[in-house]
Design an enzyme around this catalytic site. Structure first.
Site, PDB file in Angstrom:
ATOM      1  N   ARG A 168      10.083  27.251  25.088  1.00 21.23           N
ATOM      2  CA  ARG A 168       9.510  25.923  24.857  1.00 21.23           C
ATOM      3  C   ARG A 168       8.138  25.747  25.494  1.00 21.23           C
ATOM      4  O   ARG A 168       7.853  26.301  26.555  1.00 21.23           O
ATOM      5  CB  ARG A 168      10.459  24.846  25.392  1.00 21.23           C
ATOM      6  CG  ARG A 168      11.763  24.758  24.623  1.00 21.23           C
ATOM      7  CD  ARG A 168      12.767  23.841  25.306  1.00 21.23           C
ATOM      8  NE  ARG A 168      13.959  23.665  24.476  1.00 21.23           N
ATOM      9  CZ  ARG A 168      14.994  24.507  24.445  1.00 21.23           C
ATOM     10  NH1 ARG A 168      14.976  25.586  25.217  1.00 21.23           N
ATOM     11  NH2 ARG A 168      16.017  24.286  23.650  1.00 21.23           N
ATOM     12  N   HIS A 219      10.005  28.229  20.146  1.00 23.29           N
ATOM     13  CA  HIS A 219      10.091  29.518  19.440  1.00 23.29           C
ATOM     14  C   HIS A 219       9.081  29.667  18.306  1.00 23.29           C
ATOM     15  O   HIS A 219       9.393  30.215  17.246  1.00 23.29           O
ATOM     16  CB  HIS A 219      11.504  29.720  18.904  1.00 23.29           C
ATOM     17  CG  HIS A 219      12.544  29.992  19.935  1.00 23.29           C
ATOM     18  ND1 HIS A 219      12.250  30.501  21.190  1.00 23.29           N
ATOM     19  CD2 HIS A 219      13.904  29.813  19.916  1.00 23.29           C
ATOM     20  CE1 HIS A 219      13.368  30.634  21.883  1.00 23.29           C
ATOM     21  NE2 HIS A 219      14.375  30.227  21.144  1.00 23.29           N
ATOM     22  N   GLU A 234      17.309  36.960  26.648  1.00 21.59           N
ATOM     23  CA  GLU A 234      15.986  37.105  26.041  1.00 21.59           C
ATOM     24  C   GLU A 234      14.959  37.439  27.120  1.00 21.59           C
ATOM     25  O   GLU A 234      14.633  36.595  27.954  1.00 21.59           O
ATOM     26  CB  GLU A 234      15.594  35.802  25.336  1.00 21.59           C
ATOM     27  CG  GLU A 234      16.623  35.300  24.336  1.00 21.59           C
ATOM     28  CD  GLU A 234      16.563  33.790  24.163  1.00 21.59           C
ATOM     29  OE1 GLU A 234      15.512  33.288  23.712  1.00 21.59           O
ATOM     30  OE2 GLU A 234      17.561  33.112  24.504  1.00 21.59           O
ATOM     31  N   HIS A 287      16.048  37.644  19.892  1.00 17.50           N
ATOM     32  CA  HIS A 287      17.044  36.575  19.990  1.00 17.50           C
ATOM     33  C   HIS A 287      18.383  36.949  19.361  1.00 17.50           C
ATOM     34  O   HIS A 287      18.986  36.128  18.665  1.00 17.50           O
ATOM     35  CB  HIS A 287      16.505  35.299  19.351  1.00 17.50           C
ATOM     36  CG  HIS A 287      16.972  34.037  20.008  1.00 17.50           C
ATOM     37  ND1 HIS A 287      18.286  33.817  20.361  1.00 17.50           N
ATOM     38  CD2 HIS A 287      16.290  32.915  20.382  1.00 17.50           C
ATOM     39  CE1 HIS A 287      18.387  32.608  20.910  1.00 17.50           C
ATOM     40  NE2 HIS A 287      17.203  32.040  20.938  1.00 17.50           N
ATOM     41  N   ASP A 312      21.255  27.604  29.899  1.00 17.82           N
ATOM     42  CA  ASP A 312      20.110  27.767  28.995  1.00 17.82           C
ATOM     43  C   ASP A 312      18.865  27.770  29.863  1.00 17.82           C
ATOM     44  O   ASP A 312      18.011  26.881  29.779  1.00 17.82           O
ATOM     45  CB  ASP A 312      20.076  26.642  27.956  1.00 17.82           C
ATOM     46  CG  ASP A 312      19.141  26.947  26.783  1.00 17.82           C
ATOM     47  OD1 ASP A 312      18.538  28.046  26.777  1.00 17.82           O
ATOM     48  OD2 ASP A 312      19.012  26.093  25.888  1.00 17.82           O
TER      49      ASP A 312
END
Length: 372
Positions: free
Chosen positions: A106, A131, A336, A202, A274
């Site tokens: 982000r 993304h 990631e 991803h 996350d």
């Protein structure tokens, strides 16, 4: 006669044992014969000498399948995805197995300042940019050349102004299925204007097999003493804090569920895990490890990146995937490798700016093995 009969029984037992092993079931390449953006979509099959197989499409550079053996010799496809190009295009889940850019993760409010200019980039995640925008690298058709049975090269020219970013950026991504049972992903990029860039991969993994239940019982280790806390919009605050005495301490193997349900503001903000972790050390090194106890599958993540985003499948909600399997809530995880989210707006984070004359490189390796 008795010896011959015994030999026959032995052979039949071996054949029966072999027939009980789960076998690889490849997706038909014709399922990916689509014309998009005046380019042809293809599905490529990579193999190594040990029987490991991956199918990859040039639509978003997506890893469509990845067949990995378990401790008993059974193969399972361990990545979530779809079995036609059309389903990828129509799906709510846009990032399964995809290459992500120009900026992975982000950027707050879809803006950043660079060389005294303020750039506005596409807002596609609440009030933020995620993304690469509406048509990030996950959605474009890459030029593709299969270099060998085990290697695929993808190239893409990301044009000046695409999704609001400055500069023509030429990217080359190489996927290679190596004989040590690793899937290696190498990135290279150049630009004609200064621009932020943060490429990542991803894939959504379940080491039991895609669609085979929760990943909360997987064991996870992340080699990070620190992580970057987030606000309610999953944007880093700019702080870098210790994982010690928090649910984010994965310095030793522990189940993903261990700490997941703690009362913790950071877990509330992320709807679970996350978050970006600040990886210990520098250069190419092992940054994470995952063990699935029932199958014995082990995945190590190797990279030269300073960070890794751990996402616990918090927004999966029953999507139907390959072979009609249901991808349930927290039925996959992502690891990631990356620079930090929102780095263009956080001067204390490692820089993500690529300038003309410089070469951007990055490496991510997912290496598989088994344990009893």
């Amino acid at each position: 006669m008795r010896n011959k009969f015994g030999l026959l029984i032995y052979v039949l037992l071996i054949l029966n044992s072999c027939s009980n092993k789960s076998q690889v079931s490849l997706i038909e390449s014709s399922n990916f014969n689509e014309g998009i953006q005046n380019k042809k979509v293809h599905l490529f099959t990579l193999r190594n000498s040990n029987g490991m197989i991956s199918q990859i499409t040039n639509l978003g550079g997506k890893v469509v399948s990845l067949w990995v053996v378990d401790a008993n010799g059974n193969y399972e496809d361990v990545v979530l995805g779809f079995d036609t190009a059309e389903k990828y295009i129509e799906a709510k889940e846009k990032y399964f197995g995809a290459l992500i850019g120009r900026y992975g993760n982000r950027i707050a409010n879809g803006t950043f300042k660079l060389n005294d200019s303020i750039y506005s980039i596409t807002i596609n995640n609440g009030v933020n940019h995620l993304h690469g925008g509406l048509e990030g690298y996950n959605a474009v058709v890459w030029d593709a050349e299969q270099k060998s049975e085990s290697k695929l090269e993808l190239t893409y020219l990301s044009k000046d102004g695409e999704e609001g970013y400055p500069g023509n950026v030429l990217i080359t991504t190489v996927y290679e299925l190596k004989d040590d049972n690793s899937l290696a992903i190498k990135y290279r990029a150049t630009t004609d204007k200064s621009t932020p860039i943060n490429l990542t991969h991803h894939s959504f993994f379940n080491l039991k097999g895609a669609g085979k239940g929760t990943i909360n019982d997987h064991l996870l280790q992340i080699n990070a003493n620190y992580f970057t806390p987030i606000n309610k919009e999953i944007i880093p605050t700019g702080e870098i804090i210790s994982v010690q005495n928090t649910p984010f301490d994965f310095r030793r193997l522990k189940s993903i569920s261990n700490g997941l349900y703690n009362q913790n503001e950071q877990l509330e903000f992320g709807s679970g895990y996350d978050h970006n972790f600040v990886v210990n050390g520098a250069g190419v090194r092992t940054v994470a490890k995952v063990v699935e106890p029932t199958s014995g599958r082990v995945m190590e993540v190797v990279s030269d990146e300073p960070g890794i985003q751990f996402y616990g499948g918090n927004f999966l909600s029953g999507t139907k995937g390959k072979n009609g399997k249901t991808y349930e809530y927290r039925g996959a995880f992502c690891l990631e490798t990356q620079h930090f989210p929102n780095s263009p707006n956080q001067p204390n984070f490692p820089s993500t700016i690529l300038n003309p004359g410089e070469i951007y490189t990055s490496i991510c390796i997912y290496k598989f093995s088994t344990q009893p």
